[in-house]
Every structure is written in structure tokens, then in C-alpha cells.
Design a protein around this motif. Sequence first.
Motif, short mmCIF file in Angstrom:
data_model
loop_
_atom_site.label_atom_id
_atom_site.label_comp_id
_atom_site.label_asym_id
_atom_site.label_seq_id
_atom_site.Cartn_x
_atom_site.Cartn_y
_atom_site.Cartn_z
N TYR A 112 34.59 10.33 -1.96
CA TYR A 112 34.90 11.30 -0.90
C TYR A 112 36.40 11.56 -0.84
N ARG A 119 35.95 14.83 4.52
CA ARG A 119 34.65 14.24 4.16
C ARG A 119 33.53 14.86 4.98
N GLU A 124 32.19 15.04 -0.36
CA GLU A 124 31.57 13.75 -0.64
C GLU A 124 30.64 13.94 -1.83
#
Length: 159
Positions: A112, A119, A124
Motif C-alpha cells: 500500500y 491507502r 493497495e
Amino acid sequence: MLRRRLLVSPLAVTAIVAVTLLLRSVTVPIGQGTVVLTVKTGEWFYEPKEISVNSSSPVSLTLEHVGSVTIPHDIVFELADGKKSASKRIMGGQTDVLGFTAPAQAGEYVFYCSVGNHRSRGMEGKLIVAESGSAEPSPMMTDVGTPTPEATATRVPLP
């Protein structure tokens, strides 16, 4: 005729420079057996989002920021036993090379962007670790031979 020759020359030079830069970011060997790959990043993505490697494989990953020159990104891998491996934060147009060894235990691990809320905005992905010899190659991945110990958790400078 002279005009056409002058037009082709800059195009040829540009193509050679582009290919040289691309090869430089894709084939940075740490040692024999290293899996070499490039992950592109920008606002709010990684490409590819899934990476498959064999267990215990040395990995050399080039993070290439193709997005905004004002928004930083990085890549952090959460590996086995709470270990993490992270790139530097880079801006658009920059690259960073990260070296690490894939976990010995097969399974799925996360990567991530650790910058702010990136994120949660979708930055991610998955590192899929297969038993040695059974991983399907990831896009933009090259295997350069037999593993060597110096590939573990090192940062590799571009030549």
C-alpha cells in the motif's frame, strides 16, 4: 530531402533514449535469481495491483511515479512476521528501486501507499507468494537467474 533527414534524426534519438530509460528501470539486477519488476503509481492506483512471486525469491521492484509532480507516493510491503519493506516517497516523474526477499511462507501479503489517506483511496494491492516454482509471472516481471544472499532487504541504486 535534407528536411526529412533532420526530422527523422530527432525522432530516432528520442526513441533510443526512451527505450534505454525503460530497460534501465525494468532490468536492475541485484544478483542472480532476482525477480525484477516495475510497478507504476499515480493518483490513486498501482499497476499491477497484484504481484505473484515464488517463496523466498529475491525481488527488485522499481516504483515508477507517472502521476502528479506535487503528490508523493511510496509502496510499503507488509511481509511475514511483522516485517515491512518500503520505498522512498517519490514525486511524479521519479523512480525508486526497492529490494527485498519474498516471504518463505506461501500466502497473500498486502502492499500500500503510506502517504496520508492514499491507502483508503484505493492505493493497495496484493503480493501473492506461491511455493517455489509454482508462481505465474506477474506483468512486467523478469527472472534473472539463481538467488544470492545479497538481495535481502537492500536498496539498489540505478547505474
